[in-house]
Scaffold this motif. Structure first.
Motif, short mmCIF file in Angstrom:
data_model
loop_
_atom_site.label_atom_id
_atom_site.label_comp_id
_atom_site.label_asym_id
_atom_site.label_seq_id
_atom_site.Cartn_x
_atom_site.Cartn_y
_atom_site.Cartn_z
N ILE A 83 -2.93 -3.06 7.08
CA ILE A 83 -2.04 -2.48 8.09
C ILE A 83 -1.50 -3.55 9.02
O ILE A 83 -2.25 -4.38 9.53
CB ILE A 83 -2.77 -1.40 8.92
N THR A 117 2.61 3.84 2.90
CA THR A 117 1.50 3.97 1.95
C THR A 117 1.07 2.65 1.33
O THR A 117 -0.01 2.58 0.75
CB THR A 117 1.88 4.95 0.82
N SER A 134 -3.82 0.33 2.90
CA SER A 134 -5.13 -0.30 3.04
C SER A 134 -5.07 -1.55 3.92
O SER A 134 -6.02 -1.87 4.61
CB SER A 134 -5.71 -0.63 1.66
N VAL A 180 5.50 8.07 6.06
CA VAL A 180 4.13 7.59 5.92
C VAL A 180 4.19 6.26 5.16
O VAL A 180 4.73 6.21 4.05
CB VAL A 180 3.25 8.59 5.14
N THR A 200 3.33 7.34 10.26
CA THR A 200 1.91 7.02 10.17
C THR A 200 1.72 5.93 9.13
O THR A 200 2.57 5.72 8.26
CB THR A 200 1.08 8.27 9.80
N ASN A 201 0.61 5.24 9.22
CA ASN A 201 0.34 4.14 8.32
C ASN A 201 -1.01 4.36 7.64
O ASN A 201 -2.05 4.30 8.29
CB ASN A 201 0.34 2.82 9.10
N THR A 202 -0.97 4.64 6.35
CA THR A 202 -2.19 4.88 5.59
C THR A 202 -2.46 3.77 4.58
O THR A 202 -3.33 3.92 3.73
CB THR A 202 -2.13 6.24 4.85
#
Length: 163
Positions: free
Chosen positions: A44, A82, A42, A80, A38-40
């Motif tokens: 992307i 971040t 800010s 992830v 997943t890509n969280t």
């Protein structure tokens, strides 16, 4: 006589070869799996998660004893993203930036069902610098590939650290 001795010693020295290899590793179990990253961050890049997953899969397939599975493997990775950040690195006397840096951080959760003492949760970070005069959109994919390779090398080495 002396020249024959020198030639003989030279040939002996040239024929001696010591070779070390840090490729390949043994991880308990037979299979490994990778859950979708997943890509969280800010900022992307929509391709980044796939690039890191593919690089991770290729590295473990080619350099470990494990076989890839689409399901849950004996060794399981979850990630992830971040951070995906561009920052100035080096300024000039004219208060302009000469170099920028793309930094990527990924938090990895590794679980080994065969030996849970090897499990870890850890953030890995890597970066690459580029000239501020370069068009970022034209070099972004190359930077992303290079940084992903560095990140996967760090993850691979951490996984094999005890072996």
């Amino acid at each position: 006589m002396r020249s024959i001795l020198i030639i003989t010693l030279s040939l002996i020295a040239l024929s001696c070869k010591v070779s070390y290899s840090f490729r390949g590793g043994q991880i308990p179990g037979k299979t490994f799996g990778i859950e979708s990253f997943t890509n969280t961050a800010s900022l992307i890049n929509p391709n980044l998660a796939i690039v890191i997953q593919d690089e991770l899969q290729e590295r473990f397939t080619n350099e470990s004893n494990l076989k890839y599975t689409d399901g849950i493997g004996d060794a399981q990775f979850k990630g992830v993203i971040t951070k995906y950040r561009i920052t100035p690195v080096q300024g000039t006397g004219d208060e302009t930036v000469a170099l920028n840096r793309l930094t990527i951080t990924v938090k990895i959760t590794y679980a080994n069902s065969t030996d849970d003492s090897q499990d870890f949760k850890k953030a890995f970070e890597s970066y690459d610098d580029f000239e501020s005069t370069e068009d970022f959109s034209s070099i972004e994919n190359d930077l992303m590939e290079t940084i992903s390779e560095k990140l996967v090398a760090l993850i691979y080495n951490e996984t094999l650290m005890e072996w």
